[in-house]
Design a protein around this motif. Structure first.
Motif, PDB file in Angstrom:
ATOM      1  N   ARG A 138       0.809  -1.226   0.000  1.00 37.05           N
ATOM      2  CA  ARG A 138       0.000   0.000   0.000  1.00 37.05           C
ATOM      3  C   ARG A 138       0.837   1.269   0.000  1.00 37.05           C
ATOM      4  NH1 ARG A 138      -2.567   2.590  -1.846  1.00 37.05           N
ATOM      5  NH2 ARG A 138      -4.578   3.547  -1.456  1.00 37.05           N
TER       6      ARG A 138
ATOM      7  N   ASN B 104      -9.361  10.431  -2.728  1.00 40.99           N
ATOM      8  CA  ASN B 104      -9.401   9.629  -3.951  1.00 40.99           C
ATOM      9  C   ASN B 104      -8.912   8.203  -3.731  1.00 40.99           C
ATOM     10  OD1 ASN B 104      -8.307  12.641  -5.296  1.00 40.99           O
ATOM     11  ND2 ASN B 104     -10.266  11.745  -5.905  1.00 40.99           N
ATOM     12  N   ASP B 105      -8.557   7.884  -2.505  1.00 37.32           N
ATOM     13  CA  ASP B 105      -8.022   6.554  -2.218  1.00 37.32           C
ATOM     14  C   ASP B 105      -9.067   5.482  -2.484  1.00 37.32           C
ATOM     15  OD1 ASP B 105      -6.285   4.598  -1.367  1.00 37.32           O
ATOM     16  OD2 ASP B 105      -6.760   4.847   0.758  1.00 37.32           O
ATOM     17  N   ASN B 106      -8.584   4.325  -2.942  1.00 34.53           N
ATOM     18  CA  ASN B 106      -9.457   3.160  -3.096  1.00 34.53           C
ATOM     19  C   ASN B 106      -8.610   1.909  -2.988  1.00 34.53           C
ATOM     20  OD1 ASN B 106      -8.583   2.233  -5.855  1.00 34.53           O
ATOM     21  ND2 ASN B 106      -9.334   4.286  -6.414  1.00 34.53           N
ATOM     22  N   SER B 107      -9.241   0.775  -2.922  1.00 32.62           N
ATOM     23  CA  SER B 107      -8.526  -0.491  -2.739  1.00 32.62           C
ATOM     24  C   SER B 107      -8.369  -1.266  -4.039  1.00 32.62           C
ATOM     25  CB  SER B 107      -9.248  -1.355  -1.700  1.00 32.62           C
ATOM     26  OG  SER B 107     -10.585  -1.595  -2.108  1.00 32.62           O
ATOM     27  N   ASP B 108      -8.607  -0.627  -5.172  1.00 29.62           N
ATOM     28  CA  ASP B 108      -8.422  -1.301  -6.454  1.00 29.62           C
ATOM     29  C   ASP B 108      -6.947  -1.629  -6.666  1.00 29.62           C
ATOM     30  OD1 ASP B 108     -11.094  -0.966  -6.896  1.00 29.62           O
ATOM     31  OD2 ASP B 108     -10.866   0.768  -8.223  1.00 29.62           O
ATOM     32  N   THR B 109      -6.683  -2.675  -7.413  1.00 32.60           N
ATOM     33  CA  THR B 109      -5.317  -3.042  -7.781  1.00 32.60           C
ATOM     34  C   THR B 109      -5.210  -3.105  -9.304  1.00 32.60           C
ATOM     35  OG1 THR B 109      -5.752  -5.428  -7.715  1.00 32.60           O
ATOM     36  CG2 THR B 109      -5.017  -4.387  -5.666  1.00 32.60           C
TER      37      THR B 109
ATOM     38  N   TYR C 205      -1.356   9.673  -3.598  1.00 33.98           N
ATOM     39  CA  TYR C 205      -1.564  10.720  -2.610  1.00 33.98           C
ATOM     40  C   TYR C 205      -0.517  10.586  -1.517  1.00 33.98           C
ATOM     41  CZ  TYR C 205      -3.940   7.402   0.581  1.00 33.98           C
ATOM     42  OH  TYR C 205      -4.242   6.360   1.419  1.00 33.98           O
TER      43      TYR C 205
ATOM     44  N   TYR D 218       1.100   6.883  -1.665  1.00 33.08           N
ATOM     45  CA  TYR D 218       0.207   5.748  -1.867  1.00 33.08           C
ATOM     46  C   TYR D 218      -0.252   5.733  -3.327  1.00 33.08           C
ATOM     47  CZ  TYR D 218      -0.103   5.575   3.245  1.00 33.08           C
ATOM     48  OH  TYR D 218       0.194   5.471   4.590  1.00 33.08           O
TER      49      TYR D 218
ATOM     50  N   ILE E 115      -2.294   4.987  -6.665  1.00 35.03           N
ATOM     51  CA  ILE E 115      -3.686   4.711  -6.980  1.00 35.03           C
ATOM     52  C   ILE E 115      -3.766   4.347  -8.464  1.00 35.03           C
ATOM     53  CG2 ILE E 115      -6.021   5.640  -7.084  1.00 35.03           C
ATOM     54  CD1 ILE E 115      -5.265   7.606  -4.918  1.00 35.03           C
ATOM     55  N   PRO E 116      -4.292   3.139  -8.790  1.00 32.89           N
ATOM     56  CA  PRO E 116      -4.619   2.057  -7.865  1.00 32.89           C
ATOM     57  C   PRO E 116      -3.363   1.376  -7.315  1.00 32.89           C
ATOM     58  CG  PRO E 116      -4.960   1.355 -10.126  1.00 32.89           C
ATOM     59  CD  PRO E 116      -4.603   2.808 -10.181  1.00 32.89           C
TER      60      PRO E 116
END
Length: 316
Positions: free
Chosen positions: A75, A114-119, A127, A134, A136-137
């Motif tokens: 992450r 704008n964070d998400n857990s997509d890979t 960000y 981190y 993204i994705p």
């Protein structure tokens, strides 16, 4: 810039504080010791770097870069170096293959919302939070690389405490280190609470940083080292110099034109506002004039033609 001992000597002469004495344990018994003046010089260097950085020069005078390999589904990533105020990143680029030729345009800096857990294999942005970035994705593969450009805090200035006479290196680790006892500063080494050392050449170019040690034998010149894996490109040679502390060197990376500022800053701090000769006030006036000139030069555009920044340059 000159070796820091020469800068200290110049500050002593300017402030008329050339005489001082120490006991056998390195404690100052008369006058002002080198450690105090060195602290003033480091304070001046930090202040001047902040002033220059605040000028937002287009030449990025303290810029550095680091490649960071991805770990599948990791992450957070961080730069393993002194990022200025732990915040001053310039750009982050991504290479799917890890090869230099595959770095694309800089990733977009996004907001934490704008964070998400997509890979995915390709991130489009990142960000910042708590000194980390981190993607993204989230990158779902190992072996890719981020190239991070950042503004680097200057190394602290320190006196030489010894000269390397022997060292043992494997392909990745420094396992043994010995210095010349005839020219060492055993008191400085043994009294240091920060049990780290750095190694540089005669011009202050750092060759290995932040080597942890547990003890030093002043009779043999042998260090007992903690396990230490050095960074790619780092090395040690016989004749190199040691400094004590993390991120230390013997020569400032400020331009030569800034040396007088450090000398005047240290001299002013030595004299202090209680000086009755008027020299303190004169030094402050000189400092203001030098600081203004230095910052103004960094604010000015050089003679090169400076184009408007374009993120998608090749699309034009």
């Amino acid at each position: 810039m000159r070796y820091i001992q020469d800068v200290i000597t110049a500050a002593r002469r300017l402030s008329k504080n050339e005489d001082f004495s120490e006991d056998s344990s390195g404690n100052v018994t008369g006058g002002i010791g080198n450690a105090e003046i060195l602290q003033y010089i480091n304070d001046g260097q930090d202040l001047l770097q902040s002033k220059i950085s605040n000028a937002h020069s287009s030449v990025s005078p303290f810029a550095s870069s680091q490649e960071i390999a991805t770990v599948a589904d990791q992450r957070a990533y961080s730069v393993s170096d002194r990022v200025f105020f732990n915040k001053e990143l310039i750009t982050i680029r991504y290479s799917h293959s890890g090869n230099l030729s595959d770095y694309g345009k800089p990733l977009d800096k996004l907001h934490p919302m704008n964070d998400n857990s997509d890979t995915a294999e390709y991130p489009y942005g990142y960000y910042r939070q708590s000194g980390n970035f981190y993607p993204i994705p989230i990158v779902n593969r190992s072996g890719a690389k981020f190239e991070v450009k950042y503004e680097r805090s200057l190394d602290d200035l320190a006196l030489r405490v010894g000269t390397v006479t022997a060292r043992t290196l494997s392909s990745t680790q420094l396992t043994a280190l010995t210095i010349n006892t005839a020219s060492d500063d055993a008191n400085a080494i043994n009294n240091a609470s920060d049990k780290y050392l750095c190694i540089c050449d005669k011009d202050g170019v750092v060759k290995m940083r932040n080597i942890a040690f547990t003890s030093y034998d002043s009779g043999t010149g042998v260090f007992t080292l903690d396990p230490f894996t050095f960074a790619t490109g780092e090395t040690v040679a016989v004749g190199d110099y040691l400094t004590i502390g993390k991120y230390t060197t013997t020569h400032s990376d400020l331009p030569d034109e800034c040396e007088n500022y450090l000398i005047y800053y240290a001299a002013a701090m030595i004299l202090g506002p209680k000086d009755v000769t008027g020299a303190y006030s004169k030094l402050l006036m000189m400092l203001d004039s030098q600081e203004d000139a230095i910052v103004r030069i960094y604010k000015q555009q050089s003679q090169e033609m400076d184009r408007i920044p374009q993120q998608d340059f090749w699309s034009y």
